[in-house]
Design an enzyme around this catalytic site. Structure first.
Site, PDB file in Angstrom:
ATOM      1  N   HIS A   1       0.858  -1.182   0.000  1.00 17.88           N
ATOM      2  CA  HIS A   1       0.000   0.000   0.000  1.00 17.88           C
ATOM      3  C   HIS A   1       0.899   1.238   0.000  1.00 17.88           C
ATOM      4  CE1 HIS A   1      -4.140   1.483   0.485  1.00 17.88           C
ATOM      5  NE2 HIS A   1      -3.639   2.459   1.224  1.00 17.88           N
TER       6      HIS A   1
ATOM      7  N   THR B   1      -2.594   2.476  -4.824  1.00 18.49           N
ATOM      8  CA  THR B   1      -2.692   3.021  -3.480  1.00 18.49           C
ATOM      9  C   THR B   1      -3.556   4.278  -3.471  1.00 18.49           C
ATOM     10  OG1 THR B   1      -0.457   2.208  -3.040  1.00 18.49           O
ATOM     11  CG2 THR B   1      -1.327   3.892  -1.556  1.00 18.49           C
ATOM     12  N   GLU B   2      -4.613   4.261  -2.629  1.00 15.42           N
ATOM     13  CA  GLU B   2      -5.493   5.425  -2.446  1.00 15.42           C
ATOM     14  C   GLU B   2      -6.100   5.927  -3.762  1.00 15.42           C
ATOM     15  OE1 GLU B   2      -6.310   6.280   0.572  1.00 15.42           O
ATOM     16  OE2 GLU B   2      -4.891   4.906   1.496  1.00 15.42           O
ATOM     17  N   LEU B   3      -6.328   5.012  -4.693  1.00 16.60           N
ATOM     18  CA  LEU B   3      -6.892   5.339  -6.016  1.00 16.60           C
ATOM     19  C   LEU B   3      -6.059   6.357  -6.780  1.00 16.60           C
ATOM     20  CD1 LEU B   3     -10.798   5.404  -5.636  1.00 16.60           C
ATOM     21  CD2 LEU B   3      -9.309   3.513  -6.247  1.00 16.60           C
TER      22      LEU B   3
ATOM     23  N   TRP C   1      -8.270   9.706  -4.301  1.00 13.63           N
ATOM     24  CA  TRP C   1      -9.578   9.888  -3.669  1.00 13.63           C
ATOM     25  C   TRP C   1      -9.465  10.628  -2.338  1.00 13.63           C
ATOM     26  CZ3 TRP C   1     -12.013   4.599  -1.687  1.00 13.63           C
ATOM     27  CH2 TRP C   1     -11.172   4.010  -0.751  1.00 13.63           C
TER      28      TRP C   1
END
Length: 399
Positions: free
Chosen positions: A109, A145-147, A297
């Site tokens: 991630h 990771t995190e869009l 995002w």
């Protein structure tokens, strides 16, 4: 009939110990695994396991009419395997139904796409192997990771054989268009893009418990009607799995809302629940989505500022990137998998997220997740860990 793609991100980081300057060169553990295990048990007991039981009931009741997707980071899988195997098994039980798709991402991630391209690719392959090991699937859809997304990722996605990816439906890039279609990059015809509907996603993830919200308490029929009246073919509802039971406790009614909404939607034949791969197979891309900038995002800006928006974050990113060269130049470090594992864990997005100094609602969210008293404390402890590793490398180079 509209298609709803329900997707959950499942992630737990490996949080750092408070690491004082006097700990540099000591044998103090870098990671606070006592805290990590405690949080894992809480999240599994309050969220993952009851939510998985709920989804299993729905699949058993409605069969192939309920499909959904998960993206599990490598670090949450390894923590569950070591400390909460029954929770990992509950995900495996869902996989065995054939109604759940597991997406690809970086194992850690991480923000490795900003640091080193080959390392980034290696982390994605490691994650793919872990998904194959635990769930018997080979991910074909990618969730960074995190869009986080930019067109710079497309050559890597293509090389690794992904057929699609998910990212945020950022208004400034859609320029008035609906996110409710299957998209395609302008110049790349082999990878398709699914855009998160942040409005409907955040109705559940954030506003559901907001007593100041005009629609509180949110009714199942109201939410289903909003989706039914939405322009477009597909509705991508993506959120953290910790929304269920952790960020919004079971006492709020969040589990009942999810179960009743899916049940109502299917009983009234308002929409079907499909996986990302099913969306791509059943819809011909009809729109282009272009993003030369980095989007995500996170926060109001939906860019990288959640992780590199201030000088502390930028310096920390520079230092972890610089650390690669002395690690590769030191023979003892090159042959030591533990120090490389540590380096990878230090690239996790969470560490930089804790250093954000934003204000307002965004700042409150950052602080909610942080185990440290302040962004500056997160930065100091992180930089002390970097100095500790540099000290270790210096000693090894003298051996």
């Amino acid at each position: 009939m509209k298609q709803i793609c329900l997707y959950f991100q499942v992630h737990q980081p490996r949080r750092l110990h408070p690491f004082d300057v006097f700990d540099i060169g000591s044998d103090r553990p870098i990671f606070d695994d006592i805290l990590n295990i405690r949080i894992l048990h809480r999240v599994c007991n309050k969220g993952y396991e009851p939510a998985n039981d709920l989804l299993m009931r729905l699949i058993q009741r409605f069969g192939n009419r309920v499909h959904l997707a998960f993206s599990l980071s490598g670090t949450v899988m390894e923590q569950m395997a070591a400390y909460k195997p029954q929770s990992l098994k509950s995900f495996q039980d869902l996989a065995s139904t054939g109604c759940v798709e597991f997406l690809g991402e970086t194992y850690y991630h991480a923000l490795s796409f900003l640091l080193h391209e080959e390392t980034y690719a290696e982390e994605i392959l490691k994650h793919r192997e872990t998904i194959q090991q635990y769930f018997g699937q080979t991910p074909r859809i990618f969730r960074n990771t995190e869009l986080i997304y930019s067109e710079r990722l497309l050559p890597i996605m293509d090389r690794l054989g992904f057929q699609g990816l998910v990212t945020e439906g950022v208004d400034r890039l859609l320029i008035g268009r609906s996110p409710h279609y299957v998209f395609q990059p302008n110049w790349h015809r082999d990878i398709e893009i699914l855009l998160r509907d942040y409005m409907r996603s955040d109705d559940i993830a954030f506003r559901y418990t907001d007593r100041e919200w005009e629609h509180h308490p949110l009714e199942v029929e109201t939410f289903a009607q909003w989706i039914d009246e939405t322009e477009g073919e597909v509705i991508n509802i993506f959120m953290d799995y910790e929304t269920l039971g952790e960020h919004q406790g079971g006492e709020t009614g969040i589990f009942r809302f999810l179960e009743d909404w899916i049940t109502y939607t299917l009983q009234e034949n308002l929409a079907e629940f499909v996986s990302p791969s099913q969306l791509i197979r059943s819809n011909v891309p009809s729109h282009f989505f272009t993003s030369k900038e980095w989007i995500s995002w996170a926060d109001t800006e939906r860019d990288l500022s959640a992780w590199n928006g201030n000088e502390m974050q930028q310096e920390a990113l520079a230092k972890i990137q610089e650390l690669r060269q002395p690690m590769q130049a030191t023979s003892r470090a090159r042959a030591n998998p533990q120090i490389w594992d540590t380096w990878h864990y230090l690239t996790q997005s969470d560490h930089f997220y804790y250093m954000a100094t934003k204000e307002g609602n965004d700042g409150e969210v950052h602080q909610y997740f942080s185990p440290f008293a302040s962004p500056h404390a997160a930065y100091l402890h992180y930089m002390n860990v970097i100095a500790h590793i540099q000290h270790q490398l210096s000693e090894w180079s003298c051996d």
